[in-house]
Design a protein around this motif. Structure first.
Motif, PDB file in Angstrom:
ATOM      1  N   ALA A  74      50.363  45.305  40.243  1.00 57.70           N
ATOM      2  CA  ALA A  74      49.507  45.529  39.073  1.00 57.70           C
ATOM      3  C   ALA A  74      50.273  45.200  37.792  1.00 57.70           C
ATOM      4  O   ALA A  74      49.763  44.502  36.901  1.00 57.70           O
ATOM      5  CB  ALA A  74      49.010  46.969  39.051  1.00 57.70           C
ATOM      6  N   ARG A  75      51.503  45.665  37.719  1.00 60.00           N
ATOM      7  CA  ARG A  75      52.306  45.395  36.515  1.00 60.00           C
ATOM      8  C   ARG A  75      52.591  43.901  36.387  1.00 60.00           C
ATOM      9  O   ARG A  75      52.644  43.350  35.290  1.00 60.00           O
ATOM     10  CB  ARG A  75      53.618  46.175  36.583  1.00 60.00           C
ATOM     11  N   HIS A  76      52.783  43.223  37.527  1.00 57.92           N
ATOM     12  CA  HIS A  76      53.021  41.781  37.509  1.00 57.92           C
ATOM     13  C   HIS A  76      51.844  41.045  36.877  1.00 57.92           C
ATOM     14  O   HIS A  76      52.021  39.996  36.241  1.00 57.92           O
ATOM     15  CB  HIS A  76      53.243  41.290  38.945  1.00 57.92           C
ATOM     16  N   LEU A  77      50.658  41.611  37.040  1.00 56.09           N
ATOM     17  CA  LEU A  77      49.446  41.014  36.464  1.00 56.09           C
ATOM     18  C   LEU A  77      49.073  41.653  35.133  1.00 56.09           C
ATOM     19  O   LEU A  77      47.961  41.474  34.637  1.00 56.09           O
ATOM     20  CB  LEU A  77      48.282  41.160  37.456  1.00 56.09           C
ATOM     21  N   ASP A  78      50.019  42.397  34.542  1.00 60.03           N
ATOM     22  CA  ASP A  78      49.817  43.061  33.252  1.00 60.03           C
ATOM     23  C   ASP A  78      48.656  44.052  33.310  1.00 60.03           C
ATOM     24  O   ASP A  78      47.821  44.126  32.410  1.00 60.03           O
ATOM     25  CB  ASP A  78      49.576  42.029  32.141  1.00 60.03           C
TER      26      ASP A  78
END
Length: 398
Positions: A356-360
């Protein structure tokens, strides 16, 4: 055959005294009781190093787990009497939890019958014997089922890979009655038809019952993507609970036929769209087409079957979750599940958070799910706890 002695090395009995049921080959005093003298599945009395009996079990000299304990009473081995007693205890627990006879009746070590699985579909029992000891007790198992359940049909699904580790052949056989082409399952007020002998596992995944309950309850008004749908357990439960639309991905044509059949039986054809294909490829195609869903459920097969697979398997879970996240609407629900024992709940949750963080985006965990109560966990045997599910709300970065 009399129970042969199997003596442990000094201090190796501590784990058994603490509740465990397994004996590993390096724990045995092979000078006193050579493993080579034993036959696969042979009854044994497991002894401490001082010769004191720890209980009765069965052995397999060709397996890393060379013996399994079935009773703390050295005089009570794996026979019809013990099996009848254990089945009655297991049945009473299920009858207290479920009002209809659709459940896992025996869950191996969790029901103190290591190596045995029995799933119940009303008057049909599907049995898996995963060890040489249980295979050797085959007739006693069938007699005990007749005594306790009196099933109309008993199907032996002895086709799992774990049997190869025990030196056993794989086979499927109808031991009692005539196997129907389809089995019927009742769950959540719905009726599902599943393959009688050719489906995955024993035909149905009873372990996800409570996770399906929760996902269905949160699916009302949502557009849902059911990945690895099999015969539609998650997707059709969601549609029946008021999901606006369900797209169900499944690669097995046989499973897809059952999914479509179950959709028609439920009268949900106008809201359920089956998609045939490999999950990862279909997810990529949906992303390229700009599709978006309000809820996605991921229930893949085990990516990690052995410890040496952890690194590659974890990367597989991360990749799968990223593809799913790319299809979620701005405020979406993700159910990410894993049946890999070697993947912990925190690791699965971290895979969701990290992708999720990788996809902001941010993930807020709403609930965590486990296997149902008809799959009891033996507290001394971590391997009996295998299923985990993360329910997460996926939001734009706050």
């Amino acid at each position: 055959m009399e129970h042969a002695p199997l003596k442990l090395k000094p201090r190796e009995e501590r784990r058994l005294r603490g509740g465990h049921l397994w004996v590993f080959s390096n724990e045995v005093d092979t000078a006193a009781t050579p493993l080579t003298d034993l036959e696969p599945g042979q009854p044994v009395v497991i002894q401490a190093s001082n010769g004191k009996p720890l209980g009765a079990g069965y052995a397999n000299p060709h397996s890393l787990i060379c013996a399994r304990l079935v009773s703390r009473d050295a005089d009570k081995g794996l026979d019809r009497s013990l099996l009848v007693h254990r089945l009655k205890v297991a049945l009473s627990a299920r009858q207290a939890m479920f009002d209809r006879p659709f459940y896992r009746l025996v869950h191996g070590e969790g029901d103190f019958l290591p190596g045995l699985v029995v799933d119940r579909y009303d008057d049909v029992c599907v049995v898996q014997m995963g060890t040489a000891g249980m295979e050797r007790a085959r007739e006693a198992i069938l007699e005990a089922l007749e005594k306790v359940i009196r099933p109309r049909v008993v199907i032996l699904r002895n086709d799992t890979s774990v049997r190869e580790q025990e030196g056993l052949e794989r086979y499927t056989e109808t031991a009692v009655g005539s196997a129907p082409e389809t089995l019927t399952v009742e769950e959540g007020g719905m009726t599902f038809r599943v393959p009688g002998v050719g489906g995955q596992k024993t035909g149905w995944f009873f372990d996800h019952r409570e996770n399906r309950d929760r996902f269905a309850a949160w699916s009302h008004g949502r557009r849902v993507l059911d990945v690895y749908s099999y015969v539609g357990g998650f997707g059709l439960r969601a549609a029946a609970a008021g999901a606006e639309e369900v797209v169900a991905i499944e690669r097995s044509e046989e499973a897809l036929d059952h999914l479509q059949d179950n959709t028609e039986v439920a009268g949900l054809e106008d809201r359920v769209a089956p998609l045939h294909g490999e999950a990862l490829e279909v997810l990529k195609a949906l992303r390229e087409d700009g599709e978006r869903f309000d809820a996605v459920v991921l229930d893949p097969p085990a990516f990690i079957k052995r410890k040496r697979d952890i690194k590659s398997g974890l990367e597989g879970y991360r990749h799968l979750n990223q593809l799913a996240l790319q299809l979620l609407s701005k405020d979406g629900l993700l159910l990410s599940a894993s049946c890999s024992h070697h993947l912990g709940m925190d690791q699965l949750q971290d895979a969701v958070r990290g992708r999720a963080r990788h996809l902001d985006r941010d993930a807020a965990v709403l609930a965590r799910g486990h296997q149902g109560p008809d799959h009891p966990i033996h507290p001394a045997i971590p391997e009996t706890e295998y299923l985990k599910a993360v329910f997460a709300r996926i939001l734009p970065t706050q």
